[in-house]
Design an enzyme around this catalytic site. Sequence first.
Site, PDB file in Angstrom:
ATOM      1  N   GLU A 276       0.853  -1.268  -0.153  1.00  0.00           N
ATOM      2  CA  GLU A 276       0.024   0.148   0.168  1.00  0.00           C
ATOM      3  C   GLU A 276       1.008   1.396   0.061  1.00  0.00           C
ATOM      4  O   GLU A 276       0.704   1.992   1.105  1.00  0.00           O
ATOM      5  CB  GLU A 276      -0.798   0.069   1.311  1.00  0.00           C
ATOM      6  CG  GLU A 276      -1.886  -0.953   1.414  1.00  0.00           C
ATOM      7  CD  GLU A 276      -2.494  -0.995   2.834  1.00  0.00           C
ATOM      8  OE1 GLU A 276      -2.119  -0.339   3.680  1.00  0.00           O
ATOM      9  OE2 GLU A 276      -3.677  -1.705   2.948  1.00  0.00           O
ATOM     10  N   ARG A 279       3.238   7.805  -0.298  1.00  0.00           N
ATOM     11  CA  ARG A 279       4.051   8.865  -0.566  1.00  0.00           C
ATOM     12  C   ARG A 279       5.311   8.437  -1.581  1.00  0.00           C
ATOM     13  O   ARG A 279       5.582   9.380  -2.447  1.00  0.00           O
ATOM     14  CB  ARG A 279       4.850   8.881   0.998  1.00  0.00           C
ATOM     15  CG  ARG A 279       6.091  10.086   1.031  1.00  0.00           C
ATOM     16  CD  ARG A 279       6.793  10.061   2.145  1.00  0.00           C
ATOM     17  NE  ARG A 279       6.026  10.031   3.405  1.00  0.00           N
ATOM     18  CZ  ARG A 279       5.724  10.961   4.045  1.00  0.00           C
ATOM     19  NH1 ARG A 279       5.875  12.080   3.806  1.00  0.00           N
ATOM     20  NH2 ARG A 279       4.910  10.744   4.966  1.00  0.00           N
ATOM     21  N   CYS A 347      -1.016  34.455   9.700  1.00  0.00           N
ATOM     22  CA  CYS A 347      -0.956  35.198  10.714  1.00  0.00           C
ATOM     23  C   CYS A 347      -0.640  34.045  11.787  1.00  0.00           C
ATOM     24  O   CYS A 347      -1.478  33.937  12.672  1.00  0.00           O
ATOM     25  CB  CYS A 347      -2.153  35.976  11.368  1.00  0.00           C
ATOM     26  SG  CYS A 347      -2.501  37.250   9.960  1.00  0.00           S
TER      27      CYS A 347
HETATM   28  C1  LIG Z   1      -1.116   6.243   5.275  1.00  0.00           C
HETATM   29  C2  LIG Z   1      -1.387   4.689   4.877  1.00  0.00           C
HETATM   30  C3  LIG Z   1      -0.565   4.018   3.940  1.00  0.00           C
HETATM   31  C4  LIG Z   1       0.739   4.782   2.934  1.00  0.00           C
HETATM   32  O1  LIG Z   1       1.520   5.363   3.788  1.00  0.00           O
HETATM   33  P1  LIG Z   1       2.793   6.183   2.982  1.00  0.00           P
HETATM   34  O2  LIG Z   1       3.757   6.532   4.006  1.00  0.00           O
HETATM   35  O3  LIG Z   1       2.223   7.392   2.247  1.00  0.00           O
HETATM   36  O4  LIG Z   1       3.242   4.964   1.815  1.00  0.00           O
HETATM   37  C5  LIG Z   1      -0.585   2.827   3.726  1.00  0.00           C
HETATM   38  N1  LIG Z   1      -1.267   2.006   4.414  1.00  0.00           N
HETATM   39  C6  LIG Z   1      -2.229   2.671   5.338  1.00  0.00           C
HETATM   40  C7  LIG Z   1      -3.098   1.663   6.288  1.00  0.00           C
HETATM   41  C8  LIG Z   1      -2.066   4.032   5.719  1.00  0.00           C
HETATM   42  O5  LIG Z   1      -2.687   4.521   6.806  1.00  0.00           O
END
Ligand SMILES: *Cc1c(COP(=O)(O)O)cnc(C)c1O
Length: 427
Positions: A276, A279, A347
Amino acid sequence: MSFFKYQDGEMHAEGVSLAAISAQVGTPFYCYSAGALRAAWREFADGIKGIKNMNASVCYAMKANSNLAVVRLFGEMGAGADIVSVGEMQRALAAGIPAKRIIYSGVGKKASELMAALQVGVGQINVESSAEIETLNAVAAQLGVKAAITIRVNPDVDAGTHAKITTGRKENKFGIDIDLAREAFALAGRQPHLEVVGVAMHIGSQLTSLEPYRAAIARVRELIGQLRTDGHRIERFDIGGGLGIVYADEKLPSIAEFMAVVARETDGLGCELTFEPGRRLVGEAGVLVSEVILVKPGAAKTFVIVDAAMNDLIRPTLYEAWHDILPVREPRQDTATMRCDIVGPICESGDFLAQNRDLPPLAAGDLVMIRSAGAYGAVMASSYNTRPLAPEVMVDGTRFAVIRPRPTIDEMLSAERFPPWMESVKA
Ligand SMILES: *Cc1c(COP(=O)(O)O)cnc(C)c1O
């Protein structure tokens, strides 16, 4: 290969000059390189091929950048989506991701949200608590369906990242404590409307070392053994996301190296793997472009006040994140630098994009590019100070298109209402 580089003295995204985009859409704006997005995807796709004898799939964690065009680009290349809300589910569907390729993650899903997810038929729901197991079973019963779930466990490893993006320690709210996981699987196994298909983990974000993954996978692997002894059929192992990108001078493992560790640690496990990444797929593919409003020399330091602010990119103040900043017009090699803070006009003293930077002298009207802003940039933006959300632009070769326009102030105001008893004083 960098998709953002100087050509003829001007910073370009692929074949398009950022100054040309600025002239058309104004500043600040986000700019994403389609080539960079595709290259990041291919790294994953190739990495997976390196894992022999195992099925694996990639579900893009779209909370990193959920613009429809970005999600569609990955979807067309075969990505599924990892979502954390029903809003993201609708985005994923609108972008063309099939429901079966959607994984629904998140620590606190409401019954109504679970219902919506089951109604469209998402492929997998990652549950994170006993309460959610029972709620989901009840919702699935109501719909007369069986929900495919994994249980997200918290393996209690230190991801070695910023405290606000660490998720795999005991003290974090995420997942079920690995020591309590067997009870949770037993509970899930007794629910007639749940089908337990596997285990999930996600230990944090912006990881720059593979060791936390290795340690976490080893722990989950041991758990999978116990779960099978307990009679569960564990077919899937969702490894989560979290791979870091370059903001400054981080030394990152390649995706191939990451996959090699995963392959070694899961060898012979007989699970289908899911990744998953968020980033890593989008972060370096995006920049934020801003114009200098004015330069204010101070006794202690010089402030360069730009028209992008913490509402556009909150990472520096929220995570103490360091983003590289470059002038859009290429400076001469021998230019002396000045020590400055790059700040927005909001601000708040926390409204800065960079502090104590040595940059070539900047003047009102100059453009600057803030690098590695493709992840957790536009998606975390707000309209604080009634600042319109910065538009998003996608470049592909020599083409570019606005993929989310800047709202007008009138559009922003028209979303609000006076209560009926105030109608008479309406201007
Ligand atoms: C945020 C998240 C990701 C992705 O994280 P990255 O650091 O952007 O790769 C994957 N799985 C779950 C469950 C997340 O909450």
